[in-house]
Design an enzyme around this catalytic site. Structure first.
Site, short mmCIF file in Angstrom:
data_model
loop_
_atom_site.label_atom_id
_atom_site.label_comp_id
_atom_site.label_asym_id
_atom_site.label_seq_id
_atom_site.Cartn_x
_atom_site.Cartn_y
_atom_site.Cartn_z
N CYS A 152 -12.96 15.38 11.94
CA CYS A 152 -12.29 14.64 10.79
C CYS A 152 -13.47 14.61 9.85
CB CYS A 152 -12.03 13.26 10.99
SG CYS A 152 -13.10 12.15 11.99
N GLN B 112 -3.54 10.46 15.76
CA GLN B 112 -3.63 10.62 14.28
C GLN B 112 -2.81 9.61 13.59
OE1 GLN B 112 -5.74 12.57 13.19
NE2 GLN B 112 -6.51 14.30 14.39
N CYS C 268 0.90 -1.29 0.08
CA CYS C 268 -0.12 0.07 0.08
C CYS C 268 0.93 1.08 0.07
CB CYS C 268 -0.92 0.16 1.26
SG CYS C 268 -2.01 1.83 1.36
N TYR D 154 -12.78 14.36 24.72
CA TYR D 154 -12.26 13.28 23.84
C TYR D 154 -10.81 13.51 23.42
CZ TYR D 154 -17.17 14.10 22.59
OH TYR D 154 -18.69 14.59 22.46
N ASP E 43 -12.09 17.21 20.04
CA ASP E 43 -11.64 16.27 18.82
C ASP E 43 -12.55 15.24 19.11
OD1 ASP E 43 -10.38 15.17 16.97
OD2 ASP E 43 -8.46 15.12 17.91
#
Length: 463
Positions: free
Chosen positions: A417, A295, A167, A324, A390
């Site tokens: 996100c 992340q 990948c 969070y 977050d």
């Protein structure tokens, strides 16, 4: 109302692509009709010949046969599985065009969902320091085949496996680990999981890597605890891998006994080494358990956190509330300039990691609270000069938004996100006229995909 829909499934037609959807598909409308087609792999302004795959009541899905007039920013995808694998959506778009598209995704979400014009406060998307080889985490589903056992990624819109051996988005070290494990997997003799009848054992292989620490972890996600023999075989496999150039800090088995799409369960067993990794962002050392959130792009995360600190501009007298908080990676960036941070996190291993991270980085002003944000925030009285958010892709629960409005901080910094849930939550926070959205900064945390991270600053109106 549009005219009757004439085209049928399996029919070949030509379409003009008007725009990109927020999941990276081309959008086209049937001629003289309001009927919409979603066309993976097509770009705005292109004319394409397609095969109609599905016809629903209000939309259809079509597959590109031929690009009749290509977009000037169309490029050759780097991955040979790109047309099959569901992991990426924008490899066929130049990188600069991807950044523009992601800015458009954010603008469109706020127009549709929050009914807000954000043109004056929406900044260009910050490019990732790496466009390829940036991901520090990979989760590979495992399935049985007629020849034994296989792993890879899911085909788009399905749970059909696409076997891959590389990948281009992964850190090179993760590709090396994956190739080794994929070849060794059949010899382990662990039965692959069957999601249809909830049988078998091995569900996923999860690999984590510290982009700056160069440490890796291997996690076997299983339906239940493995036998002593299976554990022994995995330990021996790990010991052989220790001879390679990659530092595998630990191997663990995560137990997920539940049906459904959730990859990880809440309990893990360490087989060898340790369960946690190190990552270094700026001068900070961050420790995190292999199943905890961090992340996936460490290079971009550092830029995002630095921007957040600069944007919030907290002072040494400020008390901050962070919901969070994960393992405290963003918390550590805010700690030097705050009087105290109350950091809330639900995942138990992340809570313990956050406490450890505060200690090893010598911050005594971080108060860690373990529990669901909805429950913890209900008992907090403040005052807090700022709230930092977050949340997961689903955004904040309504009771969290209500309590933040009750606490009435001067500033709210929201990291998201998912532009759609960000727009929804900001419309709630700004709906009563007490708060104003001051800035909105997209970050490309996920190059080659349609996902985009955003940092929004909201400020209370002065009375």
């Amino acid at each position: 109302m549009g005219t009757p829909i004439l085209h049928k499934e399996n029919q070949h037609i030509e379409l003009e692509i008007d725009a990109l959807s927020n999941d990276g598909n081309g959008i086209a409308r049937e001629k003289n009709s309001s009927y919409v087609y979603f066309v993976p792999g097509a770009l705005p302004g292109e004319r394409v010949r397609v095969t109609v795959l599905q016809k629903k009541k209000t939309y259809g899905i079509a597959d590109v046969e031929e690009i009749l007039s290509p977009h000037p920013q169309r490029v050759e995808p780097k991955c040979r599985w790109y047309s099959l694998c569901g992991g990426c959506q924008l490899q066929h778009f130049s990188y600069n065009a991807q950044l523009e598209a992601k800015k458009d995704f954010v603008r469109d979400a706020f127009r549709r969902i929050a009914h807000m014009n954000i043109e004056d406060i929406l900044s260009p998307c910050v490019p990732s320091p790496r466009q390829w080889g940036y991901r520090n985490k990979a989760s590979f589903p495992v399935q049985g085949t007629k020849d034994g056992i296989e792993t890879g990624f899911y085909r788009r819109r399905s749970h059909d496996l696409v076997p891959i051996d590389f990948c281009p988005l992964l850190e090179p070290a993760l590709n090396e680990i994956y190739v080794y494990m994929r070849e060794a997997l059949p010899a382990l003799g662990i039965l692959p999981y069957n999601e249809k009848n909830h049988s078998g054992m091995l569900r996923h292989l999860v690999f984590r890597y510290g982009s700056f620490s160069k440490e890796a972890a291997i996690c076997f996600v299983c339906r239940r605890r493995l036998s002593k023999k299976d554990n022994k075989n995995i330990r021996e496999l790990w010991e052989k891998f220790q001879g390679e150039n990659i530092n595998v800090a630990g191997v663990l088995v995560n137990h997920n006994p539940h049906r459904g799409n959730a990859i990880l369960g809440r309990h893990s067993t360490i087989l060898s080494g340790r369960s946690w990794l190190r990552e270094y962002l700026d001068s900070l050392e961050i420790r995190y358990e292999a199943t905890a959130f961090l992340q996936v792009n460490s290079y971009q995360a550092k830029q995002l956190y630095q921007y957040g600190v600069h944007s919030l501009r907290s002072s040494s007298a400020d008390h901050l509330l962070e919901l969070y908080a994960g393992v405290g990676s963003m918390t550590l960036f805010f700690a030097p300039a705050a009087a105290q941070i109350t950091a809330v996190e639900e995942w138990s291993s992340a809570v313990e990691a956050m406490k450890e991270n505060a200690k090893i980085n010598r911050f005594s002003n971080i108060k860690v609270c373990g529990g669901r944000a909805e429950e913890i925030i209900s008992s907090l009285k403040g005052p807090f000069e700022a709230v930092i958010l977050d949340p997961p892709r689903s955004g904040c629960a309504p009771e969290v938004i209500s309590k933040i409005l009750e606490l009435s901080p001067a500033k709210i910094l929201y990291v998201a996100c998912n532009p759609a849930t960000l727009a929804r939550d900001i419309s709630r926070l700004c709906g009563e006229g007490r708060y104003t959205l001051k800035s909105l900064q997209p970050f490309d945390m996920f190059p080659q995909t349609a996902h985009v991270e955003c940092v929004a600053l909201i400020e209370r109106e002065k009375v």
